[in-house]
Scaffold this active site. Structure first.
Site, mmCIF file in Angstrom:
data_model
loop_
_atom_site.group_PDB
_atom_site.id
_atom_site.type_symbol
_atom_site.label_atom_id
_atom_site.label_comp_id
_atom_site.label_asym_id
_atom_site.label_seq_id
_atom_site.Cartn_x
_atom_site.Cartn_y
_atom_site.Cartn_z
ATOM 1 N N TRP A 1 2.548 -23.976 -19.969
ATOM 2 C CA TRP A 1 2.235 -24.200 -18.553
ATOM 3 C C TRP A 1 2.613 -22.935 -17.777
ATOM 4 C CZ3 TRP A 1 6.055 -26.273 -14.614
ATOM 5 C CH2 TRP A 1 5.436 -26.460 -13.372
ATOM 6 N N LYS B 1 2.352 -37.434 -12.697
ATOM 7 C CA LYS B 1 1.124 -37.901 -13.357
ATOM 8 C C LYS B 1 1.202 -39.360 -13.758
ATOM 9 C CE LYS B 1 1.872 -33.947 -14.439
ATOM 10 N NZ LYS B 1 2.523 -32.807 -13.788
ATOM 11 N N ASP C 1 10.442 -30.535 -21.693
ATOM 12 C CA ASP C 1 9.752 -30.720 -20.413
ATOM 13 C C ASP C 1 8.864 -31.943 -20.604
ATOM 14 O OD1 ASP C 1 7.535 -28.631 -18.362
ATOM 15 O OD2 ASP C 1 8.335 -30.651 -18.107
HETATM 16 C C1 LIG Z 1 4.203 -29.167 -18.540
HETATM 17 C C2 LIG Z 1 4.424 -29.377 -17.084
HETATM 18 N N1 LIG Z 1 5.693 -29.368 -16.597
HETATM 19 C C3 LIG Z 1 5.953 -29.554 -15.300
HETATM 20 C C4 LIG Z 1 4.935 -29.775 -14.394
HETATM 21 C C5 LIG Z 1 5.361 -29.933 -12.958
HETATM 22 O O1 LIG Z 1 4.840 -30.966 -12.298
HETATM 23 P P1 LIG Z 1 5.559 -31.503 -10.988
HETATM 24 O O2 LIG Z 1 6.374 -30.399 -10.407
HETATM 25 O O3 LIG Z 1 4.448 -31.954 -10.096
HETATM 26 O O4 LIG Z 1 6.421 -32.626 -11.449
HETATM 27 C C6 LIG Z 1 3.582 -29.784 -14.831
HETATM 28 C C7 LIG Z 1 2.428 -30.008 -13.859
HETATM 29 N N2 LIG Z 1 1.288 -29.220 -14.177
HETATM 30 C C8 LIG Z 1 0.047 -29.447 -13.445
HETATM 31 C C9 LIG Z 1 -0.416 -30.859 -13.602
HETATM 32 C C10 LIG Z 1 0.190 -29.163 -11.961
HETATM 33 C C11 LIG Z 1 0.847 -27.850 -11.671
HETATM 34 O O5 LIG Z 1 0.428 -26.826 -12.235
HETATM 35 O O6 LIG Z 1 1.816 -27.877 -10.889
HETATM 36 C C12 LIG Z 1 -1.015 -28.547 -14.061
HETATM 37 O O7 LIG Z 1 -2.134 -28.515 -13.547
HETATM 38 O O8 LIG Z 1 -0.693 -27.910 -15.096
HETATM 39 C C13 LIG Z 1 3.336 -29.592 -16.201
HETATM 40 O O9 LIG Z 1 2.079 -29.597 -16.680
#
Ligand SMILES: Cc1ncc(COP(=O)(O)O)c(CN[C@@](C)(CC(=O)O)C(=O)O)c1O
Length: 401
Positions: free
Chosen positions: A132, A249, A213
């Site tokens: 991510w 989510k 995570d």
């Molecule tokens: C692996 C992972 N960890 C943490 C988070 C953090 O989410 P939060 O802070 O809202 O709890 C995301 C969210 N990733 C998303 C869904 C959104 C983003 O990038 O923030 C994504 O599109 O990858 C994630 O994909």
């Protein structure tokens, strides 16, 4: 002349910037497969019914708006660790878990990063390649050095397990190995149970600290317990583990910023000391977390009827994404005469599919087809409807060749 002359314009965020570009696009066939946010078949945002019910109950109750303690809402902290480990987990019974409600997953990861920087200044984080996008920003800003372990194998469109193991083995002892609990972002490829055992072996052998995570518990398979398998395995082996959680989510609480950092320690005394230092770091960072979303989680988990309704809605959301995967795969298999094997789309789990489209090809998806996706080739299937699968398949085939 302004004092801020030297401040340059920051680049748009690789994920959230895609949504900004999507919103600016006036084309009516546009499709946002960028940010991982669940949409209905009608491509609308979705507020779970169980959330609306909990909020109505809360309104009737007339809760006040007093500050929460630094560590967050006690009922939430209890519920969140029980969801993660199972209410009967010995680690909870023995008081070995330090749980602090954080600002969703991101804020919980960041608080843990600050903790690592302060107490393990010579340790580094190991993150998957790819991972991510925000993981790198979080550790950079928390001043935790990081390097990558191999994860995705483009040749097999699968897990480079041997590469992963050897890179984790090669890391300096006591590294923080960041692992996606389930539904790996962006690849959608998870280790098998046997592979999780081997990953735990090498982490134990190297005295690394596993740092999970968990942003999709219950959202990947539809089962809260199934999606917590990896974390519960590591805890059952007596390892000390960090786990960041998010309810963005699986409960659709994106903008409520609900999450937690859990540190499973070897004893209750250590847990108490760790918790006290997490609080000390949180106070000057944001002081205390938002109450509304934490109450929603606590009320739902605390009421068997609401909890069961949540589980049903999670299965519904996970099920819709599975159907979309099937439909997209069959459209691609049918339309693509090249004989390319698209079955990886069926094997991937969670809300994403890692298509293998490169930057130029994803640009074509956006510029020509108004399909918005991240430049690493990831598409969020949660933003796709069955009705748009054919259109997307045409766009992918046009862009691939
Ligand atoms: C692996 C992972 N960890 C943490 C988070 C953090 O989410 P939060 O802070 O809202 O709890 C995301 C969210 N990733 C998303 C869904 C959104 C983003 O990038 O923030 C994504 O599109 O990858 C994630 O994909």
């Amino acid at each position: 002349v302004s004092r801020f002359e030297g401040i340059t314009m920051a680049p748009p965020d690789p994920i959230l910037g895609v949504s900004e570009a999507f919103r600016a696009d006036t084309n009516d066939t546009k499709l946002n497969l960028g940010v991982g946010a669940y949409r209905t078949e009608e491509l609308q945002p979705y507020v779970l019914n169980v959330v609306k019910k909990a909020e109505n109950l809360m309104l009737e109750k007339g809760d006040n708006k007093e500050y929460l303690p630094i560590e967050g809402l006690a009922a939430f902290n209890k519920a969140t660790v029980e969801l993660l480990l199972g209410a009967d987990n010995p680690a909870i019974q023995q008081g070995r878990v330090a749980t602090v409600q954080g600002l969703s997953g991101t804020g919980s990861l960041r608080l843990a990063g600050a903790f690592i920087h302060r107490y393990f200044p010579d340790s580094k984080a190991m993150i998957s390649s790819p991972t991510w996008g925000n993981h790198k920003n979080i550790f950079n800003d928390a001043r935790v050095p990081w390097s990558e372990y191999r994860y995705y194998d483009p040749r097999t469109v699968g897990l480079d397990f041997d590469g992963m193991i050897s890179d984790i083995k090669a890391a300096p002892d006591g590294s923080f190995v960041v692992l996606h609990g389930c539904a790996h972002n962006p690849t959608g490829i998870d280790p098998t149970p046997e592979q999780w055992e081997k990953i735990a072996d090498v982490i134990e052998e190297k005295k690394h600290i596993p740092f999970f995570d968990v942003a999709y518990q219950g959202f990947a398979s539809g089962s809260l317990d199934e999606d917590a398998y990896s974390v519960r395995l590591f805890v059952s082996r007596g390892l000390e583990v960090l786990v960041a959680q998010s309810y963005s989510k699986n409960l659709g609480l994106y903008a409520e910023r609900v999450g937690a950092i859990n540190v499973i320690c070897s004893g209750s005394d250590a847990a108490a000391r760790v918790k006290s230092q997490l609080k000390r770091l949180a106070r000057p960072m944001y002081s205390n977390p938002p109450v509304h979303g934490a109450r929603i989680v606590a009320n739902i988990v605390g009421d068997p009827t609401l909890f069961n309704e949540w589980k049903e809605e999670m299965e519904m959301m996970a099920g819709r994404i599975k159907n979309v995967r099937q439909k997209l795969h069959s459209c691609l298999a049918e339309k693509d005469k090249s004989g390319k094997d698209w079955s990886f789309i069926l094997k991937q789990i969670g809300m994403f599919s890692f298509t293998g489209l490169n930057k130029v090809q994803s640009d074509n998806m956006t510029n020509k087809w108004h399909v918005y996706m991240t430049k690493d080739g990831r598409i969020s299937l949660a933003g796709l409807s069955l009705a748009k699968c054919e259109f997307l398949a045409d766009a992918i085939i046009d862009s691939f060749y």
